[in-house]
Motif scaffolding. Structure first.
Motif, PDB file in Angstrom:
ATOM      1  N   CYS A 167       4.786  16.827  -2.443  1.00  0.00           N
ATOM      2  CA  CYS A 167       3.831  16.007  -1.672  1.00  0.00           C
ATOM      3  C   CYS A 167       4.430  14.636  -1.353  1.00  0.00           C
ATOM      4  O   CYS A 167       4.212  14.088  -0.268  1.00  0.00           O
ATOM      5  N   GLN A 168       5.181  14.084  -2.295  1.00  0.00           N
ATOM      6  CA  GLN A 168       5.843  12.792  -2.066  1.00  0.00           C
ATOM      7  C   GLN A 168       6.818  12.880  -0.899  1.00  0.00           C
ATOM      8  O   GLN A 168       6.851  12.013  -0.030  1.00  0.00           O
ATOM      9  N   GLU A 169       7.596  13.967  -0.881  1.00  0.00           N
ATOM     10  CA  GLU A 169       8.569  14.143   0.194  1.00  0.00           C
ATOM     11  C   GLU A 169       7.894  14.271   1.555  1.00  0.00           C
ATOM     12  O   GLU A 169       8.344  13.696   2.550  1.00  0.00           O
ATOM     13  N   LYS A 206       3.168   5.919  -5.639  1.00  0.00           N
ATOM     14  CA  LYS A 206       3.060   5.875  -7.105  1.00  0.00           C
ATOM     15  C   LYS A 206       2.024   6.871  -7.620  1.00  0.00           C
ATOM     16  O   LYS A 206       2.201   7.498  -8.671  1.00  0.00           O
ATOM     17  N   TYR A 207       0.915   7.035  -6.855  1.00  0.00           N
ATOM     18  CA  TYR A 207      -0.180   7.888  -7.319  1.00  0.00           C
ATOM     19  C   TYR A 207      -0.072   9.329  -6.828  1.00  0.00           C
ATOM     20  O   TYR A 207      -0.887  10.159  -7.183  1.00  0.00           O
ATOM     21  N   LEU A 227       0.831  -1.210   0.000  1.00  0.00           N
ATOM     22  CA  LEU A 227       0.000   0.000   0.000  1.00  0.00           C
ATOM     23  C   LEU A 227       0.864   1.259   0.000  1.00  0.00           C
ATOM     24  O   LEU A 227       0.536   2.257  -0.648  1.00  0.00           O
ATOM     25  N   HIS A 228       1.974   1.193   0.705  1.00  0.00           N
ATOM     26  CA  HIS A 228       2.925   2.306   0.757  1.00  0.00           C
ATOM     27  C   HIS A 228       3.452   2.623  -0.650  1.00  0.00           C
ATOM     28  O   HIS A 228       3.479   3.777  -1.091  1.00  0.00           O
TER      29      HIS A 228
END
Length: 333
Positions: free
Chosen positions: A319-321, A312-313, A306-307
């Protein structure tokens, strides 16, 4: 309904062995057996008190083992063949379970129990309710920790207390058909079902369930990263087509006999980095594909998947960071 006392008097009466087998196979309670006796007008020697005395007389006593008692597993299987109507030369799946727990509720004394369950006969699986029921389990062995110890579930204690079981497991692995009785043969496929703590002791490796452990998996030779503040495991991806290096239990036994057997516990612990966390000799040589992952391992795998999907999305880099930083704070990596 009219009674026929003359006819009843001429009916052949069942033996106490037949009564005992009927009571056990149909799981008739003591109160229910009393009703059976009244309806069929069974003689006094087949009443519940007589059956209890007879059961005690014929029951097999367990053999003493290191710190406890054990039953002959072939005797247990002969009984199972009779109770579960298993045909000769049948193929059965045998679930082997080991777990530690309190000897008495509220007691600090822990014991280790070894049980087996027959979960399928000739590819016909039992319903989930039957597989989970304690009534379908056969106790093989029960033993406590060695003198001065608190935990019965250690690699050393398991080796000492399961000598007969280890031989049986090895016979199952190397023999296509195993002789259980005089004319009874079974094709046995073993499945090992234990929690992660027990599995690490069975494999003879370090405690992989501890988040600080360098070696993070019971199934593969995975090593946690060190450096750049990243302590997360460098776990390979099952979805990739790259080759995956699994642990090989037979190879682990050879490694122990060649490199570790003659060394002290402290030396083995300090040198386990050479052998991906291995410190002791594996208890069984059951192939890894026959070991059912415990719920903790499955949960870890699901969280990790799930992580990966979540990252990925999330397309915006900032935001990823932020997401990675937050997940690390809650110990998900």
């Amino acid at each position: 309904m009219e009674e026929h006392p003359i006819l009843i008097n001429h009916l052949p009466l069942p033996s106490i062995d037949a009564c005992l087998e009927l009571k056990d196979s149909l799981s008739i309670s003591d109160a229910g057996w009393k009703l059976v006796g009244e309806v069929f007008k069974l003689p006094a020697e087949t009443k519940i008190n007589s059956i209890r005395r007879y059961r005690k007389k014929i029951s097999k006593k367990p053999n003493p083992c290191e710190g406890g008692y054990t039953y002959d597993i072939r005797d247990i299987l002969r009984r199972a063949v009779k109770l579960e109507n298993i045909p000769n030369s049948a193929e059965i799946q045998l679930k082997l379970s080991l777990d530690a727990g309190q000897a008495v509720k509220g007691s600090k004394k822990s014991v280790e129990a070894v049980l087996v369950d027959i979960i399928s006969i000739n590819d016909k699986y039992k319903p989930a309710s039957a597989c989970k029921s304690h009534k379908n389990s056969y106790l093989i062995s029960i033993f406590q920790a060695p003198d001065g110890g608190k935990d019965p579930e250690t690699n050393e204690n398991l080796h000492k207390s399961t000598v007969d079981l280890k031989k049986f497991v090895q016979d199952c692995i190397i023999q296509e058909k195993m002789q259980i009785g005089d004319d009874v043969f079974l094709n046995i496929k073993l499945i090992l079902c234990v929690d992660m703590k027990c599995l690490t002791e069975i494999l003879g490796i370090s405690a992989v369930y501890n988040h600080k452990t360098k070696y993070g998996c019971c199934w593969c030779n995975v090593i946690r990263k060190k450096g750049d503040g990243d302590t997360g495991p460098d776990i390979n991806d099952f979805s990739k087509s790259t080759k995956w290096e699994f642990r090989d239990i037979k190879q682990m036994q050879e490694i122990f006999n060649t490199n570790l057997k003659t060394k002290s516990k402290s030396t083995r612990k300090s040198q386990n980095s050479k052998f991906c966390g291995q410190q002791n000799e594996p208890l069984f040589s059951i192939p890894l594909e026959c070991i059912i992952p415990c719920l903790l391992h499955c949960s870890m795998s699901i969280v990790r998947s799930l992580h990966k999907l979540l990252l990925k999305y999330v397309e915006v880099e900032e935001c990823q960071e932020l997401l990675i930083k937050y997940l690390k704070e809650i110990k998900i990596s």
